[in-house]
Design an enzyme around this catalytic site. Structure first.
Site: not given
Ligand code: ATP
Ligand code: MG
Length: 470
Positions: A85, A87, A169
């Protein structure tokens, strides 16, 4: 290799005349702005950037706000992977952003967000967040709140893009893509870490895990998905702090478990979980069986189930959480059932139902299991006991059961993992491949069951359905 001395890092700094890097491990605010990584360097093909996300970020900028694509999507594009996705992050508050997008909706309380709809695409727009350091713990802050152990329970403290980068994170998750200059903005040296395939927590890992223990599961998941090495300081607390997951809402852990085991990297994620002792904090009963297998092929069954799931996802086939949970909890259920049969002289069917109740009731204290999945889990288990009884019309009736396919798959997993089922899996495989005439011969030739024993009804202590968990 020192992260600041890699050839690509020094090349970029030369290119942009930058030599002061924000320290990723201390999370001190960058003193000289981000490292700008130009398109010639990052090489993200424009055609792979999601149109709706680009338009959203662009529109925010046109309206005088900042707007960037951020997080996993940029990380994945830099790794030639397809993002799940896209963001967008902005300095506009959710309400301000809401005002400029006609088809948008405010959501969330703990973490307020805006959902912007573009045709079939939905883009999540988050306002830059800042750290909670300025806010006293336990104060019922309107915007941000941490509990006694430092866990963030509300996260609506807004800040600048730099602050936003530092509260993410991992460094590789804190890269921002600007839709206007097409540069990647890097505040935490994430680009360098990505080149070095390193997963590094931003800031002090120990306190960042305490702030949000789910970051431990995310560390294991990203290491598995990206094939990265977890940098030592980021890795060390993973062995120690798993117990903090007890404070996470079971519904959130359920969602995380699906991201971990149903995203195409289940096997590798499972190995990471075992390595850091994290499994017991999300599947205690399964971890106990794994540590004391009592002759059952527990690990093999789980690995086969995960391999199956990974393969199906690769082939763009659907996967259901019910099957995953039925496989992960199969031996805990079997064990409980054997105890009930032995200690309380219960018969097979009531013992199975009671064991299923008890095992699911324990599991939902760790991860919720929405009812739309817990019912199929029970059915898949129950069918394991009905699949052997296939004479006459039973076999064709069983095949019409909505859970037949999943139950057959679990049966095959059990057989392939080493359980002796006397060829039952193979029989069902052959049966399904035959025409109706041969099928009826096959079920006629099955030796008759022993006469069903008269059931002594026993009232079981915990017949109650599990609490609302969805
Ligand atoms: P994927 O979508 O592939 O699972 P992602 O990194 O995009 O991985 P998401 O859960 O969609 O994960 O979160 C988007 C972004 O928000 C992350 O890349 C990170 O920068 C931030 N983020 C998400 N969860 C956390 C958390 N628990 N603590 C700190 N930052 C976070
Ligand atoms: Mg994501």
């Amino acid at each position: 290799m020192d992260k600041n001395s890699s050839p690509i890092g020094s090349f970029i700094r030369k290119l942009f005349g930058r030599n002061r890097q924000p320290s990723a491990s201390k999370a001190s605010p960058p003193k000289s702005g981000p490292l700008l990584i130009s398109e010639e360097i990052h090489r993200i093909p424009r055609r792979l950037l999601n149109d709706a996300a680009m338009k959203t970020a662009y529109h925010l900028q046109d309206e005088g706000y900042e707007g960037y694509l951020v997080g996993g999507c940029i990380r994945d594009l830099l790794m030639d992977k397809h993002p799940k996705d896209f963001d967008v992050a902005t300095n506009a508050t959710p309400e301000q952003a809401h005002a400029i997008f006609r088809r948008s909706r405010l959501i969330g309380r703990r973490f307020k967000l805006l959902h912007v709809r573009f045709g079939r695409d939905m883009i999540e727009v988050a306002t830059f967040r800042a750290s909670h350091d300025s806010q006293p713990k336990n104060e019922d802050g309107e915007h941000g709140r941490q509990n006694d152990s430092g866990m963030i329970v509300r996260d609506n403290v807004y800040g600048t893009i730099e602050e936003d980068a530092l509260r993410r994170d991992f460094t590789v998750n804190a890269l921002y893509y600007c839709p206007k200059d097409h540069c990647v903005y890097d505040f935490t040296n994430g680009f360098n870490d990505l080149q070095n395939r390193t997963l590094r927590m931003i800031g002090d890992p120990d306190s960042r895990y305490r702030e949000d223990p789910v970051r431990m599961l995310r560390a294991a998941r990203f290491a598995a998905k990206l094939g990265f090495t977890i940098e030592p300081a980021t890795e060390a607390p993973l062995y120690e702090l798993g117990y903090l997951l007890k404070d996470i809402a079971p519904a959130r852990l359920f969602d995380e478990v699906l991201k971990i085991f149903q995203s195409g990297h289940g096997i590798e994620s499972f190995h990471q979980f075992r390595k850091y002792g994290l499994l017991e904090h999300v599947f205690r009963q399964t971890a106990e069986c794994l540590d004391d297998p009592q002759g059952e092929p527990v690990e093999q069954l789980i690995l086969n189930a995960l391999q199956n799931t990974d393969r199906r996802l690769q082939q763009n086939k659907s996967v259901t959480p019910a099957f995953l949970f039925a496989a992960l909890l199969w031996y805990p259920m079997q064990r409980r059932m054997a105890q009930l049969q032995k200690n309380e002289a219960m018969h097979t069917v009531p013992a199975m139902h009671e064991a299923a109740n008890q095992v699911i009731a324990q599991q939902i204290r760790q991860t919720a299991i929405p009812r739309r999945f817990s019912t199929p889990i029970r059915e898949i288990w129950e069918l394991q006991f009905r699949l052997p009884r296939r004479q006459g019309k039973r076999a064709s009736r069983l095949m019409e059961h909505p859970r037949f396919r999943a139950a057959y798959d679990l049966l095959m997993l059990r057989e392939n993992s080493g359980e002796n089922l006397e060829g039952l899996g193979k029989w069902w495989t052959d049966y399904q491949a035959q025409n109706p005439q041969i099928r009826s011969h096959m079920s006629r030739d099955v030796p008759k069951d022993e006469a069903p024993k008269r059931r002594r009804r026993r009232r079981s202590p915990s017949k109650k359905p599990e609490q609302n968990n969805g």
